[in-house]
Design an enzyme around this catalytic site. Structure first.
Site, PDB file in Angstrom:
ATOM      1  N   ARG A 153      31.894  26.230  45.849  1.00  0.00           N
ATOM      2  CA  ARG A 153      30.703  26.796  45.182  1.00  0.00           C
ATOM      3  C   ARG A 153      29.997  25.731  44.335  1.00  0.00           C
ATOM      4  O   ARG A 153      28.775  25.717  44.240  1.00  0.00           O
ATOM      5  CB  ARG A 153      31.067  28.007  44.332  1.00  0.00           C
ATOM      6  N   SER A 206      28.146  31.440  37.969  1.00  0.00           N
ATOM      7  CA  SER A 206      29.342  31.504  38.824  1.00  0.00           C
ATOM      8  C   SER A 206      29.098  30.943  40.221  1.00  0.00           C
ATOM      9  O   SER A 206      29.932  30.241  40.771  1.00  0.00           O
ATOM     10  CB  SER A 206      29.809  32.956  38.959  1.00  0.00           C
ATOM     11  N   GLU A 218      21.384  43.559  44.499  1.00  0.00           N
ATOM     12  CA  GLU A 218      21.546  42.658  45.650  1.00  0.00           C
ATOM     13  C   GLU A 218      20.711  43.080  46.850  1.00  0.00           C
ATOM     14  O   GLU A 218      20.215  42.230  47.599  1.00  0.00           O
ATOM     15  CB  GLU A 218      23.026  42.570  46.047  1.00  0.00           C
ATOM     16  N   PHE A 235      29.447  41.323  47.178  1.00  0.00           N
ATOM     17  CA  PHE A 235      28.191  42.057  46.986  1.00  0.00           C
ATOM     18  C   PHE A 235      27.093  41.553  47.925  1.00  0.00           C
ATOM     19  O   PHE A 235      26.255  42.330  48.374  1.00  0.00           O
ATOM     20  CB  PHE A 235      27.771  41.970  45.522  1.00  0.00           C
ATOM     21  N   HIS A 262      33.075  33.141  45.672  1.00  0.00           N
ATOM     22  CA  HIS A 262      34.167  34.058  45.331  1.00  0.00           C
ATOM     23  C   HIS A 262      34.624  34.875  46.535  1.00  0.00           C
ATOM     24  O   HIS A 262      34.915  36.068  46.428  1.00  0.00           O
ATOM     25  CB  HIS A 262      33.762  34.983  44.180  1.00  0.00           C
ATOM     26  N   ASP A 307      40.647  38.882  39.073  1.00  0.00           N
ATOM     27  CA  ASP A 307      39.680  39.990  39.131  1.00  0.00           C
ATOM     28  C   ASP A 307      40.148  41.112  40.065  1.00  0.00           C
ATOM     29  O   ASP A 307      39.719  42.258  39.942  1.00  0.00           O
ATOM     30  CB  ASP A 307      38.303  39.489  39.587  1.00  0.00           C
ATOM     31  N   ARG A 351      35.760  30.313  44.883  1.00  0.00           N
ATOM     32  CA  ARG A 351      35.789  30.092  43.437  1.00  0.00           C
ATOM     33  C   ARG A 351      36.684  28.920  43.072  1.00  0.00           C
ATOM     34  O   ARG A 351      36.360  28.124  42.184  1.00  0.00           O
ATOM     35  CB  ARG A 351      36.314  31.372  42.764  1.00  0.00           C
TER      36      ARG A 351
END
Lengths: 282, 314
Positions: free
Chosen positions: B7, B33, B54, B79, B105, B113, B163
């Site tokens: 990322r 992020s 989104e 998402f 992610h 998470d 991530r």
């Protein structure tokens, strides 16, 4: 608007309606009710507002039109065909294998279609994207979109309204074809929209309410939109309309949302519309 | 060489190519992020935060793309690909627009998470959409090349980003490493078995190679960074040269890399094949390392599967 102007718009609308019926009848499926309710709005836009050229349908500086209620493609195809974006007779092949006139608008294969639509809620988002691109590129084109009232139930519509206000897109004008009916019945019975005028205003749009079959009022709304450019607020037109407008037995009847006329019904509709065309031509 | 997450490589690559006025970047309140914040810093006039919405973001990017823009769209993989799945299908892929969904992610290594944020179905879903190209880069250096490939080629792309900061496989970030869209990269040649991996699993597979080598087993390792269009020739050649295959993905075993490889094999060159991946279950909270072990995605797990695959040849 002179009476001559109005008459010529009424004639174009009557011809559009005639092609809507022709297309849906030949296809034996489709959405005549909503197509007939948004016909006058689309007629006005393609005749008096949109800076588009059938010879150069992808001109980067053209105005954009997104039919967010994509199931009413027959109305849009009729306007495009009558304006010369393609041979209007192709509408007889609507929804047929091999035709470039799909059941719902397909940008990739149909001249004059600015965006593929049909899945409700997405068209208005893409129109917002086009308006945003216009701002980024400092272009003067404007973006117009027509939404259905049932479509307003999609959450994405409200995301789109929120984002247009946030980015101060005063170059977009959305029409709500408010005929009050959806597939399962009255919008108020299926999932009521509440005070749509207050809601769109609360979402940061400048909102007017008009009769969507009255060309003076449609013109008035577009003039207000133009005057509103520079304000930083997007423009919303609640156009009160009648589903099935122009064909007696289809008017205000939700059962004509998504079904084609049988031969006998087709003959009655054609008789009514041909008489209207003849009267206006005379 | 230091560790870097794919990322971060994405954000840095956007900065590198960002001077092209055609590029616009969208995010849904995750710019820090996903690393699109790096582009925002350099080109704020072409960065659009669309808020936590989104579906609108993706369709809005599609509208932009109809106006000649190259639109990069980012959020968490969860998402971007599943909340906005239908927008990607109907407003991006159907009109074949240059919207590049670069989602971070992805996979189990999201870590603590937990399952709601660990996207394990994205490759499967994105791969099934007509016009969509799908890339899952293994490290920062190849992620840069993947983002550039998405930028340079017209049409929809899905680039799967992670991530977790990971070791380099190809070289230092910024080097023009050997990466061709649609062509598998041979990390190491071998004769007894072919391990086909993507993303973070390439690093695990390198570890598996060491284990296998210590036991006298010669394994070929392919980084199948492009899941679609998949490199059919490399898969067929692997079958013919080594006679068995193990696929490895930080993704559900349903529909992703393993399925794509299996589709090529059964129609062209059937051979024993086993899959390493998350076995049709949701993830859970834990550290990335704990989760890799919990779901049997480690180098040792791959080595074990490789030996099973070799046994199936007999």
């Amino acid at each position: 608007m002179t009476s001559e102007d109005k008459k010529s718009l009424e004639l174009f609308s009557a011809r559009m309606r005639r092609w809507v019926i022709e297309g849906v009848y030949n296809a034996k499926s489709g959405h005549p009710g909503g197509s007939l309710s948004c016909t006058d709005i689309i007629c006005y836009l393609y005749n008096r507002v949109l800076n588009v050229n059938p010879e150069n349908p992808s001109d980067p500086d053209r105005d954009r039109f997104v039919l967010s209620k994509g199931h009413c493609a027959p109305a849009l195809y009729s306007a495009l065909g009558l304006k010369g974006f393609f041979d209007v007779n192709e509408i007889k092949n609507l929804r047929k294998i091999g035709s470039f006139l799909q059941g719902h608008p397909c940008k990739a294969i149909t001249p004059g279609i600015d965006m593929s639509t049909g899945s409700l809620g997405q068209g208005i988002s893409t129109a917002v994207g086009m308006a945003l691109a216009g701002k980024v590129d400092k272009k003067s084109y404007r973006v117009f979109s027509v939404l259905g009232d049932g479509e307003m139930q999609e959450g994405e519509v409200w995301e789109a309204l929120m984002s247009a206000a946030h980015y101060k897109l005063d170059n977009i004008c959305a029409f709500l074809d408010y005929n009050g009916l959806q597939i399962d019945g009255k919008v108020d019975d299926v999932m009521s929209l509440g005070d749509i005028e207050a809601k769109t205003k609360a979402f940061g749009w400048e909102t007017v309410v008009i009769d969507g079959h009255n060309f003076d009022e449609i013109e008035g709304a577009v003039e207000k939109f133009k005057a509103n450019q520079g304000s930083g607020k997007p423009f919303f037109v609640i156009a009160k309309t009648h589903k099935g407008k122009g064909v007696s037995f289809m008017t205000d009847d939700p059962s004509w949302h998504g079904c084609a006329p049988k031969e006998e019904q087709y003959n009655i509709a054609v008789e009514e519309l041909d008489a209207k065309i003849k009267e206006l031509e005379g | 060489m230091g560790k870097m997450a794919t990322r971060e490589a994405y954000g840095r690559t956007l900065q590198e190519i960002g001077s092209d006025e055609k590029i616009v970047v969208f995010d849904a309140d995750l710019a820090g992020s996903t690393n699109t914040g790096r582009f925002k810093k350099d080109f704020p006039e072409r960065f659009f935060d669309m808020g936590i919405a989104e579906a609108n973001m993706v369709a809005c990017a599609a509208g932009m793309a109809t106006c000649g823009k190259i639109a990069f769209v980012s959020s968490f993989a969860m998402f971007a690909t599943e909340r906005a799945c239908e927008q990607i299908r109907n407003s991006v892929c159907y009109p074949n627009l240059s919207v590049k969904v670069c989602a971070s992610h992805a996979g189990i290594t999201v870590g603590e998470d937990g399952a709601s944020h660990q996207c394990l179905e994205d490759l499967s879903i994105m791969r099934s959409l007509p016009n969509m190209k799908v890339i899952c880069p293994a490290d920062a250096a190849s992620a840069r090349m993947a983002v550039k490939a998405a930028y340079e080629n017209d049409g929809p792309f899905y680039v799967r980003l992670a991530r977790l900061a990971t070791d380099s496989v190809y070289g230092e970030f910024g080097e023009d490493v050997d990466f061709t869209l649609g062509k598998a990269h041979m990390v190491k040649d071998g004769t007894d078995v072919t391990i086909i991996a993507c993303g973070y699993m390439v690093e695990q597979a390198v570890e598996a190679l060491n284990i296998l080598e210590s036991e006298g087993i010669s394994a070929r390792l392919l980084d199948m960074h492009t899941i679609k269009p998949i490199d059919k020739e490399a898969v067929i050649k692997a079958s013919k040269d080594t006679g068995c295959i193990v696929t490895c993905e930080e993704h559900s075993i349903i529909g992703g890399l393993g399925s794509a490889v299996a589709e090529v094999l059964v129609e062209n060159a059937p051979c024993p094949m086993l899959r390493v991946g998350v076995k049709d279950v949701f993830g859970r909270s834990g550290t990335p390392a704990e989760l890799m072990a919990y779901y049997h995605l480690t180098g040792a797990d791959i080595a074990e599967k490789a030996k099973q695959a070799i046994a199936l040849k007999k």
